[in-house]
Motif scaffolding. Structure first.
Motif, mmCIF file in Angstrom:
data_model
loop_
_atom_site.group_PDB
_atom_site.id
_atom_site.type_symbol
_atom_site.label_atom_id
_atom_site.label_comp_id
_atom_site.label_asym_id
_atom_site.label_seq_id
_atom_site.Cartn_x
_atom_site.Cartn_y
_atom_site.Cartn_z
ATOM 1 N N GLU A 10 -15.247 1.343 2.262
ATOM 2 C CA GLU A 10 -14.817 0.010 1.828
ATOM 3 C C GLU A 10 -13.939 -0.661 2.880
ATOM 4 O O GLU A 10 -14.067 -1.864 3.132
ATOM 5 C CB GLU A 10 -14.062 0.106 0.503
ATOM 6 N N GLU A 27 -7.385 -5.435 -2.820
ATOM 7 C CA GLU A 27 -8.459 -4.944 -3.688
ATOM 8 C C GLU A 27 -8.071 -3.678 -4.425
ATOM 9 O O GLU A 27 -8.633 -3.379 -5.468
ATOM 10 C CB GLU A 27 -9.732 -4.718 -2.881
ATOM 11 N N SER A 29 -8.576 -0.361 -4.238
ATOM 12 C CA SER A 29 -9.724 0.445 -4.656
ATOM 13 C C SER A 29 -9.299 1.668 -5.476
ATOM 14 O O SER A 29 -8.394 2.407 -5.105
ATOM 15 C CB SER A 29 -10.492 0.906 -3.415
#
Length: 164
Positions: A10, A27, A29
């Motif tokens: 990612e 984000e 993750s």
């Protein structure tokens, strides 16, 4: 390992997409594979941001997509530029920092306070807001990021007692 492998991919995808480090970090993750391994969640959270930061710095080099590093400015130069926006007064720095602290954006508040203090070093208001931001950052990171916790504690001159 599967979670870190996914995170690695990612981050690299974000870099290839020209995204900035703050955008990639935002984000946050949390791979689905961790549902099968709940005891791995906390260790993953402890290293996730540092892993992301290190990989990003290794792969992007000196100049960032947001132009950071292209034309470095000193702290004093940045403070002078922000002081122009504040019309040479400490109150706008304090008002912005207080609002950010109220919104829970403690690190961003600190980024406003530091140049404010460079331009207005005698400001007790900014010094108090700095202390508040640092203590809130310590609270934020005490469970999941011992490195940031210790750095903010040192900046706040906080005494940390021994663990019983």
């Amino acid at each position: 390992q599967a979670a870190l492998t996914q995170l690695h991919g990612e981050v690299l995808d974000g870099i290839r997409g020209g995204r900035t480090l703050p955008d990639i970090l935002a984000e946050a993750s949390l791979p689905a594979v961790l549902r099968e391994h709940p005891t791995a969640v906390v260790p993953y959270l402890v290293i996730r941001d540092h892993f992301t930061e290190r990989l990003h710095h290794q792969r992007t080099g000196y100049w960032q997509p947001d132009l950071l590093g292209l034309e470095p400015a000193t702290g004093a130069e940045q403070a002078a530029a922000l002081d122009l926006l504040a019309a040479g007064r400490e109150e706008p720095f304090a008002a912005a920092a207080a609002t950010l602290i109220g919104q829970g954006d403690h690190a961003l508040a600190l980024q406003i306070i530091q140049p404010g203090l460079l331009r207005h070093p005698a400001s007790t208001t900014l010094a108090g807001l700095r202390r508040t931001a640092l203590y809130r950052l310590m609270e934020q990171y005490q469970q999941f990021d011992p490195f940031k916790f210790l750095i903010y504690a040192e900046l706040a001159d906080a005494e940390i007692g021994p663990v019983e």
